[in-house]
Design an enzyme around this catalytic site. Structure first.
Site, PDB file in Angstrom:
ATOM      1  N   GLY A   1       0.799  -1.212   0.000  1.00  0.00           N
ATOM      2  CA  GLY A   1       0.000   0.000   0.000  1.00  0.00           C
ATOM      3  C   GLY A   1       0.837   1.271   0.000  1.00  0.00           C
ATOM      4  N   SER A   2       0.500   2.169   0.905  1.00  0.00           N
ATOM      5  CA  SER A   2       1.104   3.502   0.891  1.00  0.00           C
ATOM      6  C   SER A   2       2.566   3.541   1.311  1.00  0.00           C
ATOM      7  CB  SER A   2       0.299   4.449   1.777  1.00  0.00           C
ATOM      8  OG  SER A   2      -0.914   4.785   1.152  1.00  0.00           O
ATOM      9  N   LEU A   3       3.121   2.436   1.739  1.00  0.00           N
ATOM     10  CA  LEU A   3       4.583   2.377   1.861  1.00  0.00           C
ATOM     11  C   LEU A   3       5.237   2.690   0.518  1.00  0.00           C
ATOM     12  CD1 LEU A   3       5.399  -0.638   4.200  1.00  0.00           C
ATOM     13  CD2 LEU A   3       6.536   1.565   4.238  1.00  0.00           C
ATOM     14  N   THR A   4       4.487   2.469  -0.566  1.00  0.00           N
ATOM     15  CA  THR A   4       4.966   2.826  -1.905  1.00  0.00           C
ATOM     16  C   THR A   4       5.380   4.288  -1.965  1.00  0.00           C
ATOM     17  OG1 THR A   4       3.480   1.162  -2.886  1.00  0.00           O
ATOM     18  CG2 THR A   4       4.305   2.899  -4.351  1.00  0.00           C
ATOM     19  N   LYS A   5       4.684   5.147  -1.226  1.00  0.00           N
ATOM     20  CA  LYS A   5       4.960   6.584  -1.287  1.00  0.00           C
ATOM     21  C   LYS A   5       6.387   6.908  -0.843  1.00  0.00           C
ATOM     22  CE  LYS A   5       0.163   8.122  -0.688  1.00  0.00           C
ATOM     23  NZ  LYS A   5      -0.537   6.843  -0.651  1.00  0.00           N
TER      24      LYS A   5
END
Length: 459
Positions: free
Chosen positions: A65-69
């Site tokens: 998920g937002s760990l991608t950011k």
């Protein structure tokens, strides 16, 4: 059940395994995998699963998920460090024609651009990216801006989709390929991918009132990928945690990572329990300041936290839409490890050589009547400490031109200079226009505004 370790004590390993076992059971998640990193190395990994005798290894992929950011933010900082953009640039300078034209790149990184939190329907996390084929489809026309830019932190997934498009525009190729070549390959993260690769966990929703499950769709979110598309493993995220803690000149220098960790806006709460830097979430938990990120996509939750003070990081991954509490699990894995095995301080060692000129600068200095002390550190660094306490103590990094740059607290980024008299002796120190002298308010000629010619007097 797995419990792999390296150097941790048996009692520590048991405590860590117990914590994830409780999280998997009480959170009713099909599986939960976790790891602890100490001083840059994965020293423990463990997992629990609904299937007896079988649990994921550290090489099994989960959607993060937002760990991608955090990965996208590193790509943008690389562009900045190469001189291809400035964080103060408006997005339109490099990627014109979007509803966020006036937002700066720094504001997009820090979620302070005031953009909408989500795309127009349907919900992008559970639908194919082909439904949003162009950048104009990521934000609702006429309703993209929810707050004045720069005023407050308002989390925006489309904002990171625009940052991914910015990377593509400046590199001339898809952001995922740029990520693989410039970040993942140099760090040895070959199990971090845009789409799942075997072995990987399947994502599930668990019914809130019954112990039954529903498979979640595994979607390719297309242009929204930079907001939360990546899949990764405990082993790969351990490498990422080590990088976020110390940097790697092959990817991004430690100074740029330190910039990412600094709060970009004031905290949302007076207790300073949470904040956001440039692509990194900040969290205060039981007295520890942590940086990292959380993530969720249908069927998955993830968390990665780094405690610089403890030299520790932790990762928690689950394959259920809700329930596992991976954010809290990861923070508690750090706490448990630190409590069971506190970090040992580095042994004191003398400097390898003596620089007489630097040595002569050490000791007491005065800003007016405020007593300061200057200490010589390794690598020609200096540390200025207020002898009366207070927040104006700072460390300074030596620069090639003979000055020093402040690294923290009040003097961050400020320049410390040694000012010499005509005969070559040290007259005073200039610290961002503050004059530090060896005596309170003396010698008079160097004190801004001069001093009373009668000097110190009894009244």
């Amino acid at each position: 059940m797995t419990d792999q370790s390296d150097e941790l004590l048996p009692t520590t390993r048991r405590a860590l395994l117990h914590r994830i076992a409780v999280a998997q059971a009480e959170g009713r998640t099909p599986s939960l995998a976790a790891g602890v990193v100490r001083d840059g190395r994965l020293v423990w990994s463990g997992a629990r699963s609904m299937i007896d005798g079988h649990a994921p290894t550290p090489d099994v992929q989960y959607r993060i998920g937002s760990l991608t950011k955090t990965f996208v933010a590193v790509l943008v900082l690389r562009l900045r460090d190469e001189g291809l953009l400035d964080l103060a640039d408006p997005l339109a300078r490099h990627l014109p024609g979007t509803p966020a034209d006036g937002a700066t790149i720094a504001q997009l990184l820090a979620h302070t651009a005031g953009l909408a939190a989500e795309t127009p329907g349907p919900w992008w996390e559970r639908t194919d990216g082909s439904l949003r084929p162009g950048l104009d489809d990521l934000l609702e026309p006429g309703a993209a801006i929810k707050h004045p830019a720069g005023r407050l932190h308002h989390y925006s997934n489309p904002g990171y989709a625009l940052l991914g498009a910015l990377v593509e525009r400046l590199r001339g190729e898809p952001w995922g390929e740029v990520l693989r070549r410039e970040v993942l390959a140099p760090l040895g993260m070959d199990r971090t991918t845009l789409l799942p690769e075997h072995p990987h966990a399947g994502g599930f929703a668990v019914h809130p009132w019954a112990d039954v499950m529903l498979p979640e769709p595994l979607t390719d979110t297309g242009l929204m990928g930079p907001a939360g598309q990546l899949w990764s493993t405990v082993a790969d995220l351990a490498r990422w945690a080590a990088f976020l803690a110390a940097g790697d000149d092959k990817v991004l220098a430690a100074d740029s990572l330190a910039e990412m960790r600094r709060p970009a806006t004031g905290p949302d709460d007076t207790a300073w329990t949470s904040g956001y830097g440039l692509g990194l979430q900040l969290r205060r938990h039981e007295g520890r300041v942590l940086c990292g990120h959380t993530g969720s996509m249908p069927g998955f939750t993830a968390a990665l936290w780094v405690s610089d003070e403890d030299g520790l990081a932790a990762i928690a991954l689950s394959n259920a839409t809700t329930g596992a509490g991976t954010t809290l699990v990861a923070t508690q894995l750090i706490t448990l490890t630190a409590e069971h095995e506190p970090r040992l301080p580095e042994p004191w060692r003398p400097l390898p050589e003596v620089d007489e000129e630097l040595l002569a600068l050490t000791g007491p200095w005065y800003w007016g009547t405020s007593a300061q002390a200057l200490r010589l550190r390794a690598d020609r660094g200096l540390e200025l400490t207020s002898l009366a306490g207070g927040a104006r103590s700072s460390r300074f990094r030596a620069e090639p031109d003979g000055t020093w740059t402040g690294l923290d607290n009040y003097y961050t980024g400020e320049t410390l200079r040694v000012v010499r008299a005509a005969d070559g002796t040290v007259s005073h120190l200039d610290l961002g226009s503050f004059v530090l002298t060896r005596e309170p308010y003396g010698p008079a000629p160097v004190i801004p505004g001069d001093v009373d010619p009668q000097g110190w007097q009894a009244f």
